[in-house]
Write an enzyme that holds these catalytic residues in place. Sequence first.
Site, short mmCIF file in Angstrom:
data_model
loop_
_atom_site.label_atom_id
_atom_site.label_comp_id
_atom_site.label_asym_id
_atom_site.label_seq_id
_atom_site.Cartn_x
_atom_site.Cartn_y
_atom_site.Cartn_z
N ARG A 53 47.08 27.61 0.28
CA ARG A 53 45.69 28.03 0.29
C ARG A 53 45.36 28.86 1.52
O ARG A 53 44.60 29.82 1.45
CB ARG A 53 44.81 26.78 0.23
N LYS A 63 41.46 13.33 -7.86
CA LYS A 63 41.58 14.24 -6.72
C LYS A 63 42.85 13.84 -5.96
O LYS A 63 42.90 12.82 -5.27
CB LYS A 63 40.36 14.13 -5.81
N ALA A 122 75.93 14.48 -14.87
CA ALA A 122 77.20 15.19 -14.69
C ALA A 122 77.26 16.44 -15.56
O ALA A 122 77.73 17.50 -15.14
CB ALA A 122 78.38 14.27 -15.02
N CYS A 179 56.44 -18.15 23.79
CA CYS A 179 55.49 -18.21 22.68
C CYS A 179 54.08 -18.48 23.22
O CYS A 179 53.86 -19.46 23.94
CB CYS A 179 55.88 -19.33 21.71
N ASP A 200 75.04 19.06 -14.03
CA ASP A 200 75.71 19.67 -12.88
C ASP A 200 76.76 20.69 -13.32
O ASP A 200 76.92 21.74 -12.70
CB ASP A 200 76.38 18.60 -12.02
N CYS A 221 55.65 -26.19 17.73
CA CYS A 221 54.67 -25.11 17.85
C CYS A 221 53.50 -25.32 16.89
O CYS A 221 53.70 -25.48 15.68
CB CYS A 221 55.36 -23.79 17.54
N GLU A 230 38.75 14.31 -13.57
CA GLU A 230 40.17 14.17 -13.25
C GLU A 230 40.35 13.55 -11.87
O GLU A 230 39.36 13.27 -11.18
CB GLU A 230 40.88 15.53 -13.36
N GLU A 255 48.11 20.93 -7.20
CA GLU A 255 48.35 20.20 -5.96
C GLU A 255 49.83 19.82 -5.86
O GLU A 255 50.41 19.30 -6.81
CB GLU A 255 47.50 18.91 -6.00
N LYS A 290 34.26 11.01 -3.77
CA LYS A 290 35.29 10.34 -2.97
C LYS A 290 35.33 8.83 -3.19
O LYS A 290 34.38 8.24 -3.69
CB LYS A 290 35.00 10.58 -1.50
S1 IVH Z 1 39.57 21.95 -8.28
C1 IVH Z 1 37.06 25.63 -7.34
N1 IVH Z 1 40.76 19.73 -8.96
O1 IVH Z 1 40.82 19.28 -3.40
C2 IVH Z 1 37.61 24.26 -7.50
N2 IVH Z 1 40.86 20.39 -6.67
O2 IVH Z 1 38.50 21.50 -2.05
C3 IVH Z 1 38.96 24.18 -6.93
N3 IVH Z 1 42.18 18.88 -5.25
O3 IVH Z 1 42.41 21.12 -1.44
C4 IVH Z 1 39.49 22.81 -6.77
N4 IVH Z 1 42.73 17.45 -6.84
O4 IVH Z 1 43.71 21.17 -3.67
C5 IVH Z 1 40.47 20.57 -7.95
N5 IVH Z 1 41.82 17.78 -9.72
C6 IVH Z 1 41.52 18.62 -8.72
C7 IVH Z 1 41.97 18.42 -7.40
C8 IVH Z 1 41.61 19.32 -6.39
C9 IVH Z 1 42.85 17.76 -5.56
C10 IVH Z 1 42.11 19.45 -3.90
C11 IVH Z 1 42.34 20.91 -3.81
C12 IVH Z 1 41.61 21.31 -2.58
C13 IVH Z 1 40.49 20.33 -2.54
C14 IVH Z 1 39.23 20.98 -3.08
#
Ligand code: IVH
Length: 698
Positions: free
Chosen positions: A144, A123, A36, A419, A39, A443, A121, A180, A321
Site C-alpha cells: 500500500r 478485518k 514427490a 523461594c 516436486d 512450601c 466480512e 490482505e 473493531k
Molecule cells: S476494504 C476502500 N476489507 O484494513 C476499502 N480492508 O484501512 C479498502 N483490511 O490495511 C479496504 N481486511 O488491508 C477491506 N475485509 C477487508 C479488510 C481490509 C483487512 C485492511 C486493509 C487496510 C485496512 C483498511
Amino acid sequence: MTAIEGARARVAALRAELERHDHAYYVLDAPTVPDAEYDRLFQELQALETAYPELQSPDSPTLRVGGRPSSELAAVPHALPMLSIHTETDTTDQGAASFDGRVRRALGLSESAPPVVYAAELKFDGLAINLRYEQGVLVQAATRGDGSTGEDVTPNVRTLRRIPLRLRGAPPPVLEVRGEIYMRRDDFQRLNASQAAAGQKVFVNPRNAAAGSLRQLDPAITAKRPLSFFAYGLGEVKGWAMPPSHSEVLDALAAFGLPVCEHRCRADGPEGLARFHRDMAALREALPFDIDGVVYKVDRLDLQQALGFVSREPRWAVAHKYPAQEVATRLLGIDVQVGRTGAVTPVARLEPVFVGGVTVTNATLHNQGEIDRKDVRVGDWVVVRRAGDVIPEVVGSIAERRESELPRYDLLEAIKHVCPECGSHVVRGEDEAVARCTGGLYCPAQCKQALLHFAGRRAVDVDGLGEQIVNQLVSAGIVRTPADLYDRDRVNQEVLAGLERMGEKSAANLLAAIDTSRDTSLARFIFGLGIRNVGETTAKDLARHFGKLGHFLEADEAALLEVSDVGPVVAHCILDFLAEPHNREVIAALQRAMRWQETEPAARPEAGALSGKKVVLTGSLPSLSRDEATALIEAAGGKVVGSVSKKTDYVVAGSDAGSKLEKAQQLGITILDEDGLRRLLSPADALASDGQRLLFGA
Ligand code: IVH
C-alpha cells in the site's frame, strides 16, 4: 516438431498441471498429488526453462522459489489509490447502528425505506496488497505504501503459492485484486520457534512477521516464510462487465482461483451487521489467524458509487473493531510467583493498559528461557497480549523504544536462589526453562497440591480427603504439611466436625481413614512425597532397592544411579528434594507418625518366580483388580510395564484385551490368563513351570 517446439509444448503442459495442483492444495485445501510427484514435475519444468531461457514467463510456477535479490524495493504508483477505511471505535452494537445511520442519511432514505443490504466480512490483521493481473497473468504486486505509491514486491509475492500466477476461467484484460497478506497463528509459532533455534530475530506477532517476510530484498527468503492471502476487493479494472454487488465480485474472484475467506455474508440493516459482529467475536479465538474487527460494505456497487468518498475514506465501508488483543505498555518491574507445582514464574508488573476488554496490570513472562528469547528488560516498552480467557502475557519487548542500556534480567539472581514463599532453594535444571522451588512438602504455595498427592489413592490413601477438605484445612491454617494430618492437636474430631459440609459421622470416618493410612508401604510413602519425576514405578524401584527409608535418605548420586530406571535427571530431582532441610523435617515428623514394613536390602525378593521379568497386563481379569495383579507380580520380583515389545516376557490377558494381546501374539510372547498367572506364582507350580504349559488358546 523441432526441439524448441517440443520443449514449448511440454513447458505449457507442466505449468498448467502445476497450477492445477497449487490451486487444489493452497486454495481448495484438497491436494491432488503426492509431494514427490509435484516436486518431479516442478524440477522438470525448471530444467527446461534453464535449457531454453526464451521459454521463461512471468507466470511460471518456478518463480515461486524466489528470484535474485534486489538492492531496494522499487516504488510503484497505484493506478487507483489504495484508500484507508473509517474505523468505528465503539465496539458495541452501536458501532454498526451509527454506520447504517450515516449510510441511510447520505442516500436520503426515509425511515420507512427497507433496510440497506451490506456485505460483511472479517478485518484481517496483515498488510494490504495490490495484485495486478493483465490478460489473466500476475504482472505486478505492490504494497500500500502511502496509498498513492507502494513498493514493488512482485518477485516476493510470486513465491506465495496461494496466489495464482495465472487466473482461471475468462478474466478481463486488466484486473487489480486487493487483499490482505497475513500469517496464520500456527505458522507464526513454528516460524518463531525455528527463528529462535537458528539464533535469528523472533517476531512479536503474526502481522509483523507477515510484513517482515514480504518486504524482503531477497525473494528466496520470502519463499521460505509461510504467508497466506485473502482477496477482499478490487483496484483498477478494464474490460469487465462487473457483477452488480460486492458479494458477487468476491464470488467471481473465488472463481478466478483467488482465495476468498468463507466467513462473510450478506447482512440486512444494522441488526444483521451487529449479529455478524457478535458471531465473529465468538469465533475469533477459534480462527487460525488474527482479526482485529469486521468490515461492512454497502453491497450494491451502484450505491457505493453514489456514496463516494470523504477525505480519502469511502462512505460505503467501515471497520467495526474488537477490543485490541495486543497493546504496548511499560514494564515497571518483574515479580515472581510460585505455582502449585513449585514452578517459579516471573510475572510482569505493568503500567496499566486496556487490552482484550479489561485493564491489565500483570502479565506472565512464563520463564527465564522466554525472557531471554524475547529480550525483555525492566523499563522496556513491551507488547502485552490478552486473547479470550487466556492469561495475559508479555509477547515481546520493543527494542527500538529502549532509550538507554538496560540490564538483562536474571530470575535466580533476582530472588537470590531462594523461594519467596518458603525460603527453600530454587533450582533450574540444565536444559530446563523453568526454575522450581525444592521445598515441595513445606512450601505454602505447594502445600495443597502436596497434601492431595500424599493422601491420594496410589500414595498413602486417605479415603475421603479431597480437594474441598484440603482447601479448608490449609486456608484455616490447621494443616500445612502432610505430617500435620497425624498431629491430633491439630486434626481431631472437633476440628474436622467444624468444617463446612462435615457432620460428626464424616469427621469420624475421615479421622479413622487418616489413622488407617499410618499403615502403608515404603513405596507408597516415597511416592507420596511428590518428588518431581518420581512416579509410582520409580518409587517402587526405590523402595525395593533400599528396603529402609534410612538407606534411601542417605543415598548419594552413585547409590541412586544403581536403582533400575533411575537416571541422572531423576537422581538430581531426588537429591534436590532431600537436600532441602524443610523437607527433611516433614519426613522426620512423618516417620514418627507412620509405620511400614522395612526390609534389609539384602532380603529383597529378587529370587521370586518372576524375578527380573517384564509383564504387561491387558483387559480385565476375572477376580484380580489391576492393582492386585500388579502387587502379586511385583511381590514375585516382576515388573509391570505399559506396552508390549520384544523385551516383554509375559502378557497377562483378561476379557476385552485389545491391541496389546494382538501384538503379543504377533511377537510370539507367552500369554497367560489369570489362572496361568496364579499357577506361575504359586511355588509348587513355579518350580515346574516352563511357560508353555500355561499358555491359553494356543
Ligand atoms: S476494504 C476502500 N476489507 O484494513 C476499502 N480492508 O484501512 C479498502 N483490511 O490495511 C479496504 N481486511 O488491508 C477491506 N475485509 C477487508 C479488510 C481490509 C483487512 C485492511 C486493509 C487496510 C485496512 C483498511
